[in-house]
Design an enzyme around this catalytic site. Structure first.
Site, PDB file in Angstrom:
ATOM      1  N   VAL A  98       0.885  -0.924  -0.049  1.00  0.00           N
ATOM      2  CA  VAL A  98      -0.198   0.348  -0.137  1.00  0.00           C
ATOM      3  C   VAL A  98       1.194   0.647   0.331  1.00  0.00           C
ATOM      4  CG1 VAL A  98      -2.155  -0.952   1.163  1.00  0.00           C
ATOM      5  CG2 VAL A  98      -0.160  -0.116   2.224  1.00  0.00           C
ATOM      6  N   ASP A 125       0.974  12.135  -7.400  1.00  0.00           N
ATOM      7  CA  ASP A 125       0.922  13.234  -8.607  1.00  0.00           C
ATOM      8  C   ASP A 125       1.399  12.312  -9.759  1.00  0.00           C
ATOM      9  OD1 ASP A 125       4.667  12.603  -9.494  1.00  0.00           O
ATOM     10  OD2 ASP A 125       3.636  12.194  -7.364  1.00  0.00           O
TER      11      ASP A 125
END
Length: 241
Positions: free
Chosen positions: A94, A210
């Site tokens: 994760v 991003d």
């Protein structure tokens, strides 16, 4: 659930249990955040090199979480030891990822069905060709089913696990993107290969922090809220047999 006096140079549980399912963020402080926020009955099983590891329960079933550090060599060490020394059977990465496709938005969740790489890690297997590190179908299908149940949109496909955060060749991202690669991170190819060689299950899912195409990025506050969406998808995988 493993509860022994076994230790390695990198993991020393001092008898604390390690579950068969292990969540693997790269940041050890993120591991602590996951344990504190989502798990119950938490005990710490590692602090060597400040690579924190914890075991607790989620919906009454044991689950562990441990930082792996940044990069393929680091996750290669921790995943190998968790599997071969401590009996891990399901390893779920994760983390965050930089999107490589313009239509993938900040906050979105990417699930890695496979992980291309520019690393030399795979050469150790001495295979007569190019190996394609791939997620566990069992975990991938369960994740897609869970996303549909929660009505959470996800992107599923190939990602890049790169050894380089700052690359001298400024055209490299575009060339990977042209081949349909969804995003770039630094660990999953090693995790998938290590799990495959051992015959256990692995999956990586990521919050888009991003976008390397248009230069947008999340603030620190936004990363925290977006991370919860990914965790709501990852944690139910603990129940997959």
């Amino acid at each position: 659930m493993s509860q022994t006096e076994i230790s390695t140079p990198h993991i020393n549980p001092h008898g604390a249990p390690i579950a068969e399912t292990v969540l693997l963020p790269d940041d050890p402080l993120r591991a602590k955040f996951i344990a504190d926020t989502f798990l119950e009955d938490v005990v710490q099983f590692n602090e060597i090199r400040n690579m924190l590891g914890f075991t607790g329960t989620y919906n009454g079933k044991p689950i562990s979480v441990m930082g792996t550090g940044m990069g393929i060599p680091s996750i290669g060490i921790y995943s190998w030891e968790l599997i071969h020394k401590f009996g891990a059977k399901k390893l779920i990465r994760v983390g965050s990822i930089g999107a490589m496709q313009e239509d993938i938005e900040l906050h979105d969740v990417i699930v890695a069905s496979s992980a291309s790489t520019d690393s030399n890690f795979l050469s150790q297997y001495d295979l007569p060709g190019t190996y394609a590190p791939t997620a566990s179908w069992k975990l991938l299908k369960a994740l897609v089913d869970e996303a549909e149940r929660q009505e959470t949109p996800i992107h599923v496909g190939n990602i890049l696990s790169s050894d380089m955060f700052y690359h001298m060749d400024k055209t490299v991202n575009g060339r990977w993107a042209h081949m349909g690669v969804l995003g770039v991170e630094m660990e999953s190819a090693a995790l998938y290969a290590t799990a495959a060689e051992a015959g256990v299950d692995a999956l990586g899912l990521f919050t888009v922090s991003d976008n390397v195409v248009n230069g947008t990025q999340l603030s620190a506050e936004d990363r925290q809220s977006a991370f919860h969406t990914m965790m709501k998808l990852a944690l139910p995988l603990n129940a997959v047999d």
